[in-house]
Design an enzyme around this catalytic site. Structure first.
Site, PDB file in Angstrom:
ATOM      1  N   TYR A 135       0.821  -1.213   0.000  1.00  0.00           N
ATOM      2  CA  TYR A 135       0.000   0.000   0.000  1.00  0.00           C
ATOM      3  C   TYR A 135       0.857   1.265   0.000  1.00  0.00           C
ATOM      4  O   TYR A 135       0.437   2.309  -0.492  1.00  0.00           O
ATOM      5  CB  TYR A 135      -0.913   0.035   1.231  1.00  0.00           C
ATOM      6  CG  TYR A 135      -2.263  -0.604   1.035  1.00  0.00           C
ATOM      7  CD1 TYR A 135      -2.383  -1.921   0.600  1.00  0.00           C
ATOM      8  CD2 TYR A 135      -3.426   0.104   1.295  1.00  0.00           C
ATOM      9  CE1 TYR A 135      -3.621  -2.506   0.436  1.00  0.00           C
ATOM     10  CE2 TYR A 135      -4.673  -0.478   1.142  1.00  0.00           C
ATOM     11  CZ  TYR A 135      -4.766  -1.784   0.712  1.00  0.00           C
ATOM     12  OH  TYR A 135      -5.996  -2.354   0.553  1.00  0.00           O
ATOM     13  N   LYS A 185       2.853 -15.635   2.608  1.00  0.00           N
ATOM     14  CA  LYS A 185       2.965 -16.330   1.308  1.00  0.00           C
ATOM     15  C   LYS A 185       4.446 -16.663   1.113  1.00  0.00           C
ATOM     16  O   LYS A 185       5.084 -16.220   0.150  1.00  0.00           O
ATOM     17  CB  LYS A 185       2.409 -15.411   0.197  1.00  0.00           C
ATOM     18  CG  LYS A 185       2.341 -16.036  -1.187  1.00  0.00           C
ATOM     19  CD  LYS A 185       1.269 -17.099  -1.352  1.00  0.00           C
ATOM     20  CE  LYS A 185       1.370 -17.751  -2.723  1.00  0.00           C
ATOM     21  NZ  LYS A 185       0.467 -18.929  -2.865  1.00  0.00           N
ATOM     22  N   ASP A 217      -3.430 -18.153   0.478  1.00  0.00           N
ATOM     23  CA  ASP A 217      -4.450 -18.796  -0.377  1.00  0.00           C
ATOM     24  C   ASP A 217      -5.188 -19.872   0.413  1.00  0.00           C
ATOM     25  O   ASP A 217      -6.415 -19.996   0.338  1.00  0.00           O
ATOM     26  CB  ASP A 217      -3.833 -19.344  -1.674  1.00  0.00           C
ATOM     27  CG  ASP A 217      -2.570 -20.165  -1.460  1.00  0.00           C
ATOM     28  OD1 ASP A 217      -2.046 -20.203  -0.331  1.00  0.00           O
ATOM     29  OD2 ASP A 217      -2.100 -20.778  -2.437  1.00  0.00           O
ATOM     30  N   ASP A 241      -6.638  -6.827   3.962  1.00  0.00           N
ATOM     31  CA  ASP A 241      -7.743  -6.151   3.279  1.00  0.00           C
ATOM     32  C   ASP A 241      -8.683  -7.195   2.678  1.00  0.00           C
ATOM     33  O   ASP A 241      -9.896  -7.142   2.850  1.00  0.00           O
ATOM     34  CB  ASP A 241      -7.171  -5.242   2.176  1.00  0.00           C
ATOM     35  CG  ASP A 241      -8.259  -4.540   1.385  1.00  0.00           C
ATOM     36  OD1 ASP A 241      -9.229  -4.065   2.011  1.00  0.00           O
ATOM     37  OD2 ASP A 241      -8.136  -4.476   0.141  1.00  0.00           O
ATOM     38  N   ASP A 245     -12.595  -8.710   4.204  1.00  0.00           N
ATOM     39  CA  ASP A 245     -13.850  -8.669   3.438  1.00  0.00           C
ATOM     40  C   ASP A 245     -14.463 -10.064   3.355  1.00  0.00           C
ATOM     41  O   ASP A 245     -15.670 -10.247   3.485  1.00  0.00           O
ATOM     42  CB  ASP A 245     -13.610  -8.171   1.998  1.00  0.00           C
ATOM     43  CG  ASP A 245     -13.909  -6.686   1.846  1.00  0.00           C
ATOM     44  OD1 ASP A 245     -13.667  -5.934   2.813  1.00  0.00           O
ATOM     45  OD2 ASP A 245     -14.379  -6.277   0.761  1.00  0.00           O
TER      46      ASP A 245
HETATM   47  C1  IPM Z   1     -10.576  -0.993   3.660  1.00  0.00           C
HETATM   48  C2  IPM Z   1     -10.787  -0.398   2.305  1.00  0.00           C
HETATM   49  C3  IPM Z   1      -9.627   0.517   1.972  1.00  0.00           C
HETATM   50  C4  IPM Z   1      -8.349  -0.314   1.982  1.00  0.00           C
HETATM   51  C5  IPM Z   1      -9.769   1.280   0.641  1.00  0.00           C
HETATM   52  C6  IPM Z   1     -11.054   2.078   0.587  1.00  0.00           C
HETATM   53  C7  IPM Z   1      -8.588   2.158   0.361  1.00  0.00           C
HETATM   54  O1  IPM Z   1     -10.947  -1.405   1.360  1.00  0.00           O
HETATM   55  O2  IPM Z   1     -10.489  -0.223   4.636  1.00  0.00           O
HETATM   56  O3  IPM Z   1     -10.517  -2.217   3.771  1.00  0.00           O
HETATM   57  O4  IPM Z   1      -8.000  -0.945   0.971  1.00  0.00           O
HETATM   58  O5  IPM Z   1      -7.677  -0.317   3.007  1.00  0.00           O
HETATM   59 MG    MG Z   2     -11.066  -3.353   2.172  1.00  0.00          MG
END
Ligand code: IPM
Ligand code: MG
Length: 350
Positions: A135, A185, A217, A241, A245
């Site tokens: 990042y 990884k 993975d 990240d 999710d």
């Molecule tokens: C998160 C989001 C952010 C990230 C984006 C919006 C930059 O996906 O907080 O998980 O990738 O960190």
């Molecule tokens: Mg995210």
């Protein structure tokens, strides 16, 4: 207790308003001030993280954030994108430890797309390093090499960055079920070999914590195959990240997932894991619970107000038990409510 409130874009203002109402109902002495972050800040000042917001955020004890971003700004140059503001505030405030708990409320067992027996009782904590990795790594960019364009990003971690996030992870595991899974990884990426070696090297200081390692993975697969094998997971910025999710869907909806991003002194920014949901912005139908639960994390981590944090969490549990559901967690027979009504229900339960 100074709180900087950053509603942001899309559904951000609607959901933050409900979390602010909940905080105000606790009868504690908060000083709250609002500022602009993200697309709204770009529109007003040309900068996604303007000076005025920087000052306020740096002076505050905690930041409450809604969400940033939207299609309108996706065509802007990168420095003027809302996400840049989000990464900017994380970096500037040194918020390296991102805690994303994925807890399945038993009332929502049917909202998950996974079988109830796979997810019932789920309670895992994903700890994502938030200020390093690909990042922020240099060099980065798009340039011409040998007559064609190439895109470049750099995955990089120093030992000290790995150590400080691993410390948070070991200590968190110690307060929970004492199991820590570090995700990397190493079969391909040297950067993550250093990650694994560094985390392993710390294990002797935490003999009460059972440390395991998993390739990312495989971790992605195990999270949907048998998520309850995990207690605390720790990983880098990009893997975290993605895995967070994925983990959110185990709980039924990303609309339920709060997060805390902390510095070394527990100053923090608290935000839902979800985004700004431009498709439903302004309609008053977004789920405010992730933001309300983020406010509870603020009370717990920054203000050491565990009792009040639990009041909020119990109130959320109660409204779910009472059958209140926003669209994202709706099931037939439930009471379908909008953002404000869900906030009302939480306030009543409090
Ligand atoms: C998160 C989001 C952010 C990230 C984006 C919006 C930059 O996906 O907080 O998980 O990738 O960190
Ligand atoms: Mg995210």
């Amino acid at each position: 207790m100074k709180i900087c409130v950053l509603p942001g874009d899309g559904i951000g203002p609607e959901i933050t308003a409900e979390a602010v109402r909940v905080l105000k109902a606790l009868g504690l002495k908060f000083e709250m001030e609002e500022a602009l972050l993200g697309g709204c800040a770009v529109d007003a000042t040309g900068d996604p993280y303007p000076e005025a917001t920087q000052k306020l955020a740096q002076a505050a004890d905690a930041v409450l954030l809604g969400a940033v971003g939207g299609p309108k700004w996706d065509v802007y140059p990168r420095e003027q994108r809302p996400e840049r503001g989000l990464l900017g505030i994380r970096k500037q405030l040194g918020l390296f430890a991102n805690l994303r708990p994925a807890v399945l409320y038993s009332e929502l067992a049917n909202a998950s797309t996974l079988k109830p027996e796979v997810v019932s009782g789920l309670d895992i904590l994903i700890i994502r390093e938030l200020t390093g990795d690909i990042y922020f790594g240099q060099p980065r960019g798009i340039e011409v090499r040998n007559g064609e364009k190439v895109g470049i990003n750099t995955m990089i971690y120093s030992e000290s960055e790995i150590r400080r996030i691993a410390k948070v992870a070991f200590e968190s595991a110690r307060k929970r079920n004492k199991k820590l899974c570090s995700v990397d990884k190493i079969n391909v990426l040297e950067c993550t070999q250093l990650w694994r070696d560094t985390v392993s090297g710390m294990a002797a200081d935490y003999p009460d914590v059972e440390l395991t390692h998993m390739l990312v993975d495989n971790a992605a697969m195990q999270l949907v195959r048998n998520p309850k094998q995990f207690d605390v997971m720790v990983t880098g910025n990009m893997f975290g990240d993605i895995l967070s999710d994925e983990a959110s869907m185990l709980t039924g909806s990303i609309g339920m997932l709060p997060s805390a991003s902390l510095d070394a002194n527990n100053k923090g920014m608290f935000e839902p894991c979800h985004g700004s949901a431009p498709d439903i912005a302004g309609k008053g139908i977004a789920n405010p619970l992730a933001t309300i639960l983020s406010a509870a994390m603020m009370l717990r981590y920054t203000f050491a107000r565990e009792a009040e944090a639990q009041h909020i969490e119990s109130a959320v549990k109660k409204v779910l038990a009472q059958g209140y559901r926003t669209g994202d967690i709706y099931e037939s027979g439930a009471k379908r409510v909008g953002t404000r009504e869900m906030g009302d229900a939480v306030l009543a339960a409090l």
